[in-house]
Design a protein around this motif. Structure first.
Motif, PDB file in Angstrom:
ATOM      1  N   LYS A  42     -27.114 -13.636 -94.860  1.00 33.25           N
ATOM      2  CA  LYS A  42     -26.995 -14.523 -96.686  1.00 33.25           C
ATOM      3  C   LYS A  42     -25.620 -14.049 -96.429  1.00 33.25           C
ATOM      4  N   VAL A  43     -24.331 -14.994 -95.837  1.00 34.62           N
ATOM      5  CA  VAL A  43     -23.315 -15.401 -96.621  1.00 34.62           C
ATOM      6  C   VAL A  43     -23.452 -16.990 -97.155  1.00 34.62           C
ATOM      7  N   PRO A  44     -23.200 -16.775 -98.527  1.00 36.15           N
ATOM      8  CA  PRO A  44     -22.944 -18.415 -99.151  1.00 36.15           C
ATOM      9  C   PRO A  44     -22.815 -19.447 -98.653  1.00 36.15           C
ATOM     10  N   GLU A  45     -23.395 -20.840 -98.887  1.00 35.17           N
ATOM     11  CA  GLU A  45     -23.206 -21.976 -98.269  1.00 35.17           C
ATOM     12  C   GLU A  45     -21.447 -22.200 -98.656  1.00 35.17           C
ATOM     13  N   GLU A  46     -21.306 -21.930 -99.253  1.00 38.31           N
ATOM     14  CA  GLU A  46     -20.204 -22.680 -99.575  1.00 38.31           C
ATOM     15  C   GLU A  46     -18.763 -21.357 -98.975  1.00 38.31           C
ATOM     16  N   VAL A  47     -20.019 -20.852 -98.330  1.00 35.16           N
ATOM     17  CA  VAL A  47     -17.828 -20.041 -97.838  1.00 35.16           C
ATOM     18  C   VAL A  47     -18.837 -20.330 -96.052  1.00 35.16           C
ATOM     19  N   GLY A  48     -20.068 -20.227 -96.215  1.00 28.48           N
ATOM     20  CA  GLY A  48     -20.306 -20.044 -94.520  1.00 28.48           C
ATOM     21  C   GLY A  48     -20.232 -21.649 -94.088  1.00 28.48           C
ATOM     22  N   MET A  49     -19.798 -22.589 -94.515  1.00 25.35           N
ATOM     23  CA  MET A  49     -19.105 -23.917 -94.706  1.00 25.35           C
ATOM     24  C   MET A  49     -17.786 -23.586 -93.179  1.00 25.35           C
ATOM     25  N   GLY A  50     -17.364 -23.512 -94.247  1.00 27.96           N
ATOM     26  CA  GLY A  50     -15.599 -23.376 -93.380  1.00 27.96           C
ATOM     27  C   GLY A  50     -15.330 -21.919 -92.371  1.00 27.96           C
ATOM     28  N   ALA A  51     -16.543 -21.944 -92.615  1.00 27.49           N
ATOM     29  CA  ALA A  51     -16.806 -20.593 -91.063  1.00 27.49           C
ATOM     30  C   ALA A  51     -15.684 -21.290 -89.573  1.00 27.49           C
ATOM     31  N   ILE A  52     -14.629 -20.652 -89.248  1.00 27.34           N
ATOM     32  CA  ILE A  52     -14.074 -20.718 -87.566  1.00 27.34           C
ATOM     33  C   ILE A  52     -14.073 -19.405 -86.926  1.00 27.34           C
ATOM     34  N   ARG A  53     -14.176 -19.745 -85.633  1.00 26.08           N
ATOM     35  CA  ARG A  53     -14.232 -18.464 -84.659  1.00 26.08           C
ATOM     36  C   ARG A  53     -13.210 -18.409 -84.354  1.00 26.08           C
ATOM     37  N   PHE A  54     -12.219 -18.011 -84.180  1.00 21.17           N
ATOM     38  CA  PHE A  54     -10.321 -17.936 -83.338  1.00 21.17           C
ATOM     39  C   PHE A  54     -11.173 -16.267 -82.409  1.00 21.17           C
TER      40      PHE A  54
END
Length: 373
Positions: free
Chosen positions: A337-349
């Motif tokens: 349930k991560v909001p779209e405006e947050v999730g779109m900026g996700a990066i996995r390091f």
């Protein structure tokens, strides 16, 4: 900035010690391990040693280790093999909505041939509730399969608690530990699992090799039928070269599990990002119960892939490597349930054995540059 690799959850480089152990097998040890003559016996011996090294890492018997071509095959053998062999008992499987495609897609396939699959959701941190798993059990449940840790967020699942539930109900329990092996302790008896998946290329071993732990007494139908290799569960002459590489990698992992370097670097990385960017950066996944090398963060109102495109020297991911190139919100983050405006900026390091503080500082500097007002 020099090239920096922070995508160890996607794949790891071969450890030098693994290369060294494999090298002699490129010229010698060419006999068939099933042969009883002088060329076959030494090959059987090194294969036995490799199997024992994998077993020692998991705290199981070497006879409970089945070599496969990788994590995907191991998962397919666990799910399809268990379903076909136990269909007379029932047709119900329980899993989660955030599993790797190597679990989700075999489940989808099994649904086509009669399986009933329950996909249990997760909380905001990506953790499944053991109580929800127990609620999903029916009289027809023959298998529960839950990943040990999530490949995108690193969140660790309550496998031991779920194992206790499965054992109490007499249900076979499988976990995909591809991302966990070598990063956190994995003991099949403490976890109470009946089957467990390993993928070599997540563990500084070669691609194309993996293993499935199958507890004694668990019955599976082989995916590949032929001669009686791998205790009758995987026909085909063993790939001794790659198996030896996996064995060596497991031996290294067993002796380096207490190394806190990756955890310290990951925590340092996150603290520096948070101190610099404040509310512009959000942690995805559980703050404590996650892999020590994995940092999945969202840069709010940014697109993760676009940020990475501005730093071509950096190898990182916007999610699972299987979703690379997609700018859609990760299915895992959707379930959290991560909001779209947050999730779109996700990066996995995802950090690894060879990551240095200087590299982390270079990445921090690069992100400060591209995100400054």
């Amino acid at each position: 900035m020099k090239k920096i690799y922070l995508d160890y959850n996607a794949s790891t480089p071969l450890a030098p010690e693994v290369v060294e152990v494999m090298q002699p097998l490129l010229n010698d040890y060419y006999g068939n391990p099933s042969a009883l003559h002088w060329a076959g016996k030494p090959v059987k011996a090194v294969l036995h040693k490799a199997r024992k090294q994998v077993a020692e890492l998991l705290n199981c018997s070497f006879g409970e280790i089945i070599f496969t071509s990788g994590g995907s095959e191991a998962n397919n053998l666990a799910l399809k093999g268990s379903y076909i062999k136990n269909l007379h008992k029932g047709n119900h499987i329980i899993t989660t909505k955030i599993e790797h495609p190597a679990i989700i897609n075999p489940c989808k396939f099994l649904e086509k041939i009669g399986a009933v699959v329950t996909y249990v959701g997760v909380d905001q941190y990506g953790r499944v509730s053991p109580e929800e798993i127990e609620k999903a059990i029916t009289k027809d449940t023959i298998l529960i399969t839950i990943m040990h840790s999530n490949n995108e967020t690193g969140t660790l699942q309550p496998i031991q608690e779920i194992g206790s539930i499965a054992n109490r109900h007499g249900i076979t329990f499988h976990t995909d530990a591809s991302q966990s092996i070598g990063k956190v302790p994995v003991n099949v008896n403490e976890l109470k699992v009946d089957m467990l998946t390993i993928a070599g290329h997540k563990l500084y071993a070669p691609k194309g090799i993996g293993a499935l732990f199958v507890r004694k007494g668990v019955e599976l139908e082989p995916l590949i039928h032929g001669a009686g290799h791998e205790h009758g569960l995987r026909a085909g002459t063993e790939n001794t070269l790659l198996a030896v590489g996996l064995g060596a990698a497991c031996e290294i992992a067993r002796t380096q599990l207490d190394n806190n370097k990756q955890k310290d670097l990951t925590n340092y990385f996150w603290k520096q990002l948070k101190d610099e960017l404040g509310d512009q950066v959000v942690l995805n996944g559980h703050p404590q119960e996650r892999l020590p090398n994995t940092l999945n963060v969202s840069f709010v109102r940014k697109i993760g892939q676009e940020l990475l495109d501005t730093i071509p020297q950096l190898a990182a991911s916007t999610g699972s490597a299987c979703h690379a190139g997609s700018i859609e919100l990760s299915p895992v983050l959707k379930e959290m349930k991560v909001p779209e405006e947050v999730g779109m900026g996700a990066i996995r390091f995802s950090l690894g054995r060879y990551t240095t503080k200087d590299e982390i500082d270079s990445v921090l500097k690069a992100f400060k540059e591209i995100l400054k007002p």
